[in-house]
Design an enzyme around this catalytic site. Structure first.
Site, mmCIF file in Angstrom:
data_model
loop_
_atom_site.group_PDB
_atom_site.id
_atom_site.type_symbol
_atom_site.label_atom_id
_atom_site.label_comp_id
_atom_site.label_asym_id
_atom_site.label_seq_id
_atom_site.Cartn_x
_atom_site.Cartn_y
_atom_site.Cartn_z
ATOM 1 N N GLY A 1 0.809 -1.213 0.000
ATOM 2 C CA GLY A 1 0.000 0.000 0.000
ATOM 3 C C GLY A 1 0.840 1.260 0.000
ATOM 4 N N ARG B 1 0.719 5.793 -1.789
ATOM 5 C CA ARG B 1 0.278 7.078 -1.229
ATOM 6 C C ARG B 1 0.291 6.990 0.295
ATOM 7 N NH1 ARG B 1 -4.303 4.444 -3.230
ATOM 8 N NH2 ARG B 1 -3.961 5.476 -5.224
ATOM 9 N N ILE C 1 0.623 6.984 4.291
ATOM 10 C CA ILE C 1 1.626 6.571 5.263
ATOM 11 C C ILE C 1 2.652 5.638 4.636
ATOM 12 C CG2 ILE C 1 1.985 5.222 7.365
ATOM 13 C CD1 ILE C 1 -0.687 6.388 8.401
ATOM 14 N N LYS D 1 -2.076 -1.931 -5.724
ATOM 15 C CA LYS D 1 -2.906 -2.150 -6.908
ATOM 16 C C LYS D 1 -2.916 -0.956 -7.845
ATOM 17 C CE LYS D 1 -6.943 -3.928 -6.692
ATOM 18 N NZ LYS D 1 -8.371 -4.122 -6.307
ATOM 19 N N TYR E 1 -14.827 -3.895 10.973
ATOM 20 C CA TYR E 1 -13.531 -3.238 10.780
ATOM 21 C C TYR E 1 -12.598 -3.503 11.957
ATOM 22 C CZ TYR E 1 -9.989 0.408 10.543
ATOM 23 O OH TYR E 1 -8.791 1.084 10.531
#
Length: 273
Positions: A13, A16, A18, A38, A164
């Site tokens: 990830g 962008r 952090i 991705k 979550y």
């Protein structure tokens, strides 16, 4: 060790937010940074791609490898790790930053969203660590870092977004288990979490309830991550660190430089207020 020069970081990830900030901080030391995500084509709703991130890493002084990878796909994970290790001769550090967010109650959580949370957060973290393990075992001072909160079973952290919280705490439980499991191998496994809400694209998921000016910049997490990743792996492991606490221990006393708007009242983090 006070530098990541020559180290190879695999960051999920990292296109962008952090993840990219951690990569840029390492790049300033002269590290190799694998940007795995991705986002390989521009998205009008989200800033940055793996390619723009790679350009930023190299401009900051590092060597970059952009790898398109869906963290839900075990075969893509294995292929990405193999490509990264072949390119840089190994992997020293894994940063499990990729995460899905969905702050809704039980009736408001479709099964596809529930599955996505667990596939990205818990399952993705587990599979990434598993895939990198053979390379980490041969690294000098190997680290695994999860962007995950300290486990807290207070019901209020579950009541509004049970799906979550379970998925995010799955990452935290990986730290508990793996730090003990890998201790004899000399592989550090730690968690890092922000004291306040961080200004990233994820803020948009909060439905306008959080304004960027009340957030801190991702660089505060990146600087704290840098400190953790330069510590001796055999003695600095199993920690659930908070960015501000880490930097205070490192001698930082003024945090205004990390504020999006210095002097603004900061919002506490989701799991820490």
């Amino acid at each position: 060790m006070v530098t990541l020069a020559g180290k190879t970081l695999f960051i999920t990830g990292a296109s962008r937010g952090i993840g990219l900030a951690i990569g840029l901080r390492a790049a300033r030391d002269g590290a190799n940074v694998v940007i795995a995500a991705k986002s390989d084509v521009p998205n009008p709703k989200l800033p940055g791609t793996i390619h723009s991130a790679a350009q930023a890493i190299e401009a900051a002084g590092g060597r970059a490898l952009a790898v398109r990878m869906d963290i839900r796909d075990a075969d893509e994970i294995d292929a990405a790790v193999a490509v990264a290790a072949a390119r840089f001769g190994g992997i020293d550090i894994l940063v499990n930053n990729a995460s899905a967010i969905w702050l809704a109650d039980t009736p408001g959580t479709p099964v596809k969203r529930f599955d996505l949370l667990h596939q990205v957060n818990t399952r993705g973290t587990f599979l990434m660590t598993q895939a990198c393990l053979p390379w980490l075992e041969h690294a000098v001072n190997p680290h695994v870092l999860m962007l995950a909160p300290p486990p807290n079973l207070a019901p209020r952290w579950f009541a509004r977004h049970t799906a979550y919280t379970i998925a995010k705490y799955g990452m935290s439980l990986c730290v508990l288990g793996m730090s003990a499991e890998f201790a004899t191998r000399g592989i550090a496994v730690n968690a890092l979490w922000p004291r306040t809400v961080i200004a990233t694209a994820a803020v948009a998921m909060l439905g306008g309830t959080v304004k960027p000016e009340h957030c801190r910049k991702p660089e505060i997490v990146a600087d704290a991550a840098h400190w953790l990743l330069t510590q001796p792996a055999r003695t600095c492991t199993g920690r659930f660190a908070i960015d501000e606490d880490i930097l205070r221990a490192a001698g930082v006393s003024d945090f205004d430089c990390y504020a999006v708007q210095p002097g603004a009242s900061l919002l506490p983090d989701l799991f820490l207020d």
